[in-house]
Write an enzyme that holds these catalytic residues in place. Structure first.
Site, PDB file in Angstrom:
ATOM      1  N   GLU A 104      91.088   2.717  11.458  1.00  0.00           N
ATOM      2  CA  GLU A 104      91.141   2.597  12.915  1.00  0.00           C
ATOM      3  C   GLU A 104      91.525   1.206  13.414  1.00  0.00           C
ATOM      4  O   GLU A 104      92.154   1.084  14.452  1.00  0.00           O
ATOM      5  CB  GLU A 104      89.779   2.984  13.510  1.00  0.00           C
TER       6      GLU A 104
ATOM      7  N   SER B 299      47.428  48.095  16.791  1.00  0.00           N
ATOM      8  CA  SER B 299      46.128  48.078  16.121  1.00  0.00           C
ATOM      9  C   SER B 299      45.746  46.714  15.561  1.00  0.00           C
ATOM     10  O   SER B 299      44.600  46.514  15.154  1.00  0.00           O
ATOM     11  CB  SER B 299      46.121  49.109  14.994  1.00  0.00           C
TER      12      SER B 299
END
Length: 774
Positions: A153, A419
């Site tokens: 870069e 249940s």
């Protein structure tokens, strides 16, 4: 002065002030020549003499002519243009600079705070926040990362002053030669300035401001500081800002541990983060990485041998975005965090109670069962919560696949427990004076317009409570609610940890009020830990990056919510569910385990919640849209997934008995059972439990993790069983029921009631007879 012609006559100067040429007369028009001829005839008889021809002069060479002159003129005008261009640029700089705030007010914007969420072993579960990762100094990140970024870069980063004229010129030439934009001329400093202060729009004003800000950054900060800021803020695609976020996103590791090949991939992303993302196009990402490695070699950062090594370190394809059950935990943490520390204004570290190994095992157990049987049984989703005796959540899976659906079914979904709610009904009955040996008649029953039926639509006649719970008999549970009163059941459920609103009706016996899987599971933990409330929590501690403690949980002195005797009896009865009842599929070799199945109407929901002496775990299976499954019960898919997870979770641990050793102690004729000191159960520390000297904290029961503080002085004692006076057919009913508080729910038909096994009294024909003692 007049000149002489060929004949010696004077030659008059022309009107133009120069000697007349012999061809001037030809330049006169006809009238001038006639007039001139007449004038000549009047003044002289001689014809006019023609002027002598003037000697033609050679054209003089222009000063500075030729190639040299052309070059000089080009240079001259270039200098002029350059000066004017400089003036124009200076004007633009002054103009656009005047539109910016004063340099004295410039400051680096605060980096959005990151929330680092860790497991009990310190490993990272997830990073949350705008950046997706914590900030690292150059010293703490892999050295390959800054080298790779500089090489590809901004190779003159450490030598330019914020703007690189040579790099800019090279970019212009490269782009002109290629005919399109292939290379940028911005330095890392300029890119940082743009990211920190400016919008992404491409305008002349923004570019001028970018240059000014770059010069300011170079004056204000060192090169290393600028590079560190850049690497911790730049976008790497897939919602990852900064190298730490990108490294964890693509390689599932910290930027501290990135190798050369991975660093090259990260640096290559900066050109086009979305297009070159390894998650989108692994081939394009690797091809770009090869260019980065070549640039690093050219700059002398690495050797040829290192390049070869890096090429063999090609990273694996990135995981699907935000995959893994740990993100359900991260979402839960982010929901709770503001209530604990307020707004997050700086980087923080959240230490959780999650065991990553258990988390992976939990996710795998659900996926295994769904993949194997879910399709043919129309079950598409599942959830799991595993909690220890202190209420710490050790594993949590909110759904089959976080990448597909981020909804947390373990915490946010409220479903009927079926249940699996019955243990609260039975515990309330035990507190009212019944015992596991109390006998009820399993027979058809009608309460108002409601007629509960057993799942198999069969009836067993006289059964003990222990048998009724093991077989999950609905008729007996309905009778118990009538016996206890719904309000008593609700009070006990809330006391143990159910926080959702429960409806005070008879059908609560079958779990018709909706609750979350997490609160249901946490409530069961009271049966596992000896009767103490287990408040579910996932956050242990919150600290800043510097180590300052912002929050630390205080669940070290929980209240007692059940007496030891009730806990021991309930544990023994729920062991029967797994040993011989509806939960046989959940048996764990070598371990005592207890639990309860739950199935709602038409198999829309199926649950199994159970525990060992180590963990309490709840599992749910169903569909998000409530579509019925194909006869899936709590003893089916949920029990199988529960077993797979619990076997994996207990691998390598020494088996330990449940509280009370899982044995029913007492007179089978229904006399109250007593917890004996020598053999009536042990705490997690191995010490005998006695009713006379209960431990003061949860630590005395489970594992001695916490200490200090006698909760007996802070919380009311849990209710103990009422001594029931027998009256013919069994215990005298509670006062509120005997007074007719639930007369409206008394069934008119034949139904069994609580009986002593030694009773020889004739059975009453209605529950009203039993309640009224007639």
């Amino acid at each position: 002065m007049a000149g002489r012609g060929r004949s010696g006559d004077r030659i008059e100067p022309s009107f133009s002030g120069r000697p007349a040429r012999d061809d001037d007369e030809f330049s006169l028009d006809a009238d001038d020549r006639i007039a001139r001829s007449r004038s000549t005839r009047r003044g002289s008889s001689k014809p006019p003499e023609r002027p002598a021809p003037r000697r033609r002069r050679e054209p003089r060479e222009r000063e500075g002519g030729g190639l040299f002159g052309f070059v000089r003129r080009v240079i001259y005008w270039c200098v002029v243009l350059f000066i004017w261009a400089g003036i124009g640029v200076a004007g633009l700089v002054v103009y656009y600079g005047s539109r910016m705030p004063s340099a004295s007010t410039w400051a680096i914007p605060e980096r959005p705070p990151n929330v680092k969420i860790t497991a009990v072993d310190g490993s990272v579960i997830a990073n949350r926040g705008a950046t997706g990762g914590e900030a690292l100094s150059l010293e703490n990140m892999s050295p390959y990362i800054p080298e790779a970024v500089i090489a590809i870069e901004d190779r003159r980063f450490y030598s330019h002053f914020g703007v690189d004229p040579l790099g800019l010129g090279r970019a212009v030439v490269t782009n002109f030669t290629a005919g399109h934009m292939v290379q940028g001329g911005s330095t890392l400093t300029q890119q940082l300035a743009k990211n920190l202060f400016l919008s992404p729009e491409r305008t002349l004003e923004r570019k001028v401001q970018e240059v000014l800000l770059s010069l300011w950054l170079e004056q204000k900060y060192t090169k290393d500081q600028i590079l560190a800021m850049y690497l911790n803020r730049v976008f790497f695609g897939s919602n990852a800002y900064g190298v730490e976020a990108a490294s964890r996103r693509y390689f599932n590791k910290s930027a501290r541990d990135v190798n050369l090949g991975e660093a090259a991939v990260l640096a290559g992303l900066l050109k086009a983060p979305s297009r070159l993302s390894p998650a989108r196009d692994a081939d394009a990402a690797n091809a770009r990485a090869q260019l980065v490695l070549a640039a690093m070699r050219e700059q002398g950062f690495i050797t040829d041998s290192e390049v070869k090594t890096a090429m063999s370190q090609t990273p694996a394809s990135a995981k699907s975005y935000w995959s893994g059950a740990g993100h359900y935990v991260a979402d839960m943490v982010m929901d709770e965090l503001p209530g604990l520390i307020g707004d997050v204004k700086e980087d923080v570290i959240v230490d959780t109670t999650i065991d990553k190994s258990l988390e992976r095992k939990a996710e795998q157990s659900l996926v295994d069962v769904l993949d194997k049987e879910g399709g043919k049984l129309d079950a598409s989703q599942a959830a799991l919560v595993s909690i220890d005796g202190t209420g710490a959540i050790r594993a949590l899976v909110g759904g089959r696949d976080y990448a597909t659906s981020q909804f947390n079914r373990a915490v946010k979904a409220k479903r009927q427990p079926g249940s699996s709610f019955k243990p609260f009904v039975y515990a309330a009955a035990l507190e009212k004076g019944l015992t596991p040996f109390s006998v009820f008649n399993d027979a058809p029953i009608r309460i108002g317009d409601w007629t509960p039926e057993n799942y198999e639509k069969k009836y067993n006649g006289e059964v003990t409570l222990a048998t009724a719970l093991a077989k999950s008999l609905n008729t007996v549970a309905a009778q118990l609610v009538m016996y206890d009163g719904p309000d008593q059941v609700i009070k006990l459920a809330h006391r143990l940890g159910i926080e959702s609103e429960l409806q005070p009706n008879a059908s609560i016996a079958l779990g018709t009020s909706e609750v979350s899987l997490m609160e249901l599971t946490a409530s069961y933990a009271a049966f596992m830990n000896g009767g103490y409330k287990a408040t579910p929590h996932v956050i242990r501690r919150v600290t800043t990056a510097e180590g300052k403690v912002l929050y630390e949980n205080t669940y070290d002195s929980p209240p007692r919510v059940l007496s030891e005797q009730i806990v021991a009896e309930m544990d023994a009865m729920m062991m029967g569910v797994i040993d011989s009842g509806t939960g046989k599929s959940a048996k764990i070799p070598g371990w005592q385990a207890a639990g309860k199945t739950g199935t709602t109407q038409n198999s829309r929901d199926a649950l199994f919640v159970g525990f060992t002496s180590n963990l309490t775990t709840g599992v749910w299976f169903g569909n998000d849209d409530g579509k019925p499954m194909k006869k899936v019960t709590g003893g089916g898919l949920p029990a199988k997934a529960w077993k797979e997870f619990m076997i994996a979770a207990h691998k390598g641990l020494s088996p330990a008995p449940l509280f009370g050793n899982g044995q029913l102690i007492g007179d089978p004729n229904g006399q109250p059972m007593a917890q004996t000191a020598p053999g009536g159960g042990q705490s997690g520390s191995g010490q005998p439990m006695t009713a006379e000297a209960p431990p003061s904290t949860i630590g005395g029961i489970i594992s001695g993790v916490f200490g200090g503080g006698d909760s007996a002085n802070r919380y009311p004692q849990a209710p103990v069983r009422q001594q029931s006076a027998t009256s013919g057919n069994g215990p005298v009913p509670p006062a509120d029921v005997a007074e007719g508080g639930y007369d409206s729910m008394v069934p008119p038909g034949d139904v069994g009631g609580p009986q002593s096994t030694s009773s020889v009294q004739p059975r009453r024909t209605t529950l009203l007879d039993l309640i009224m003692g007639q």
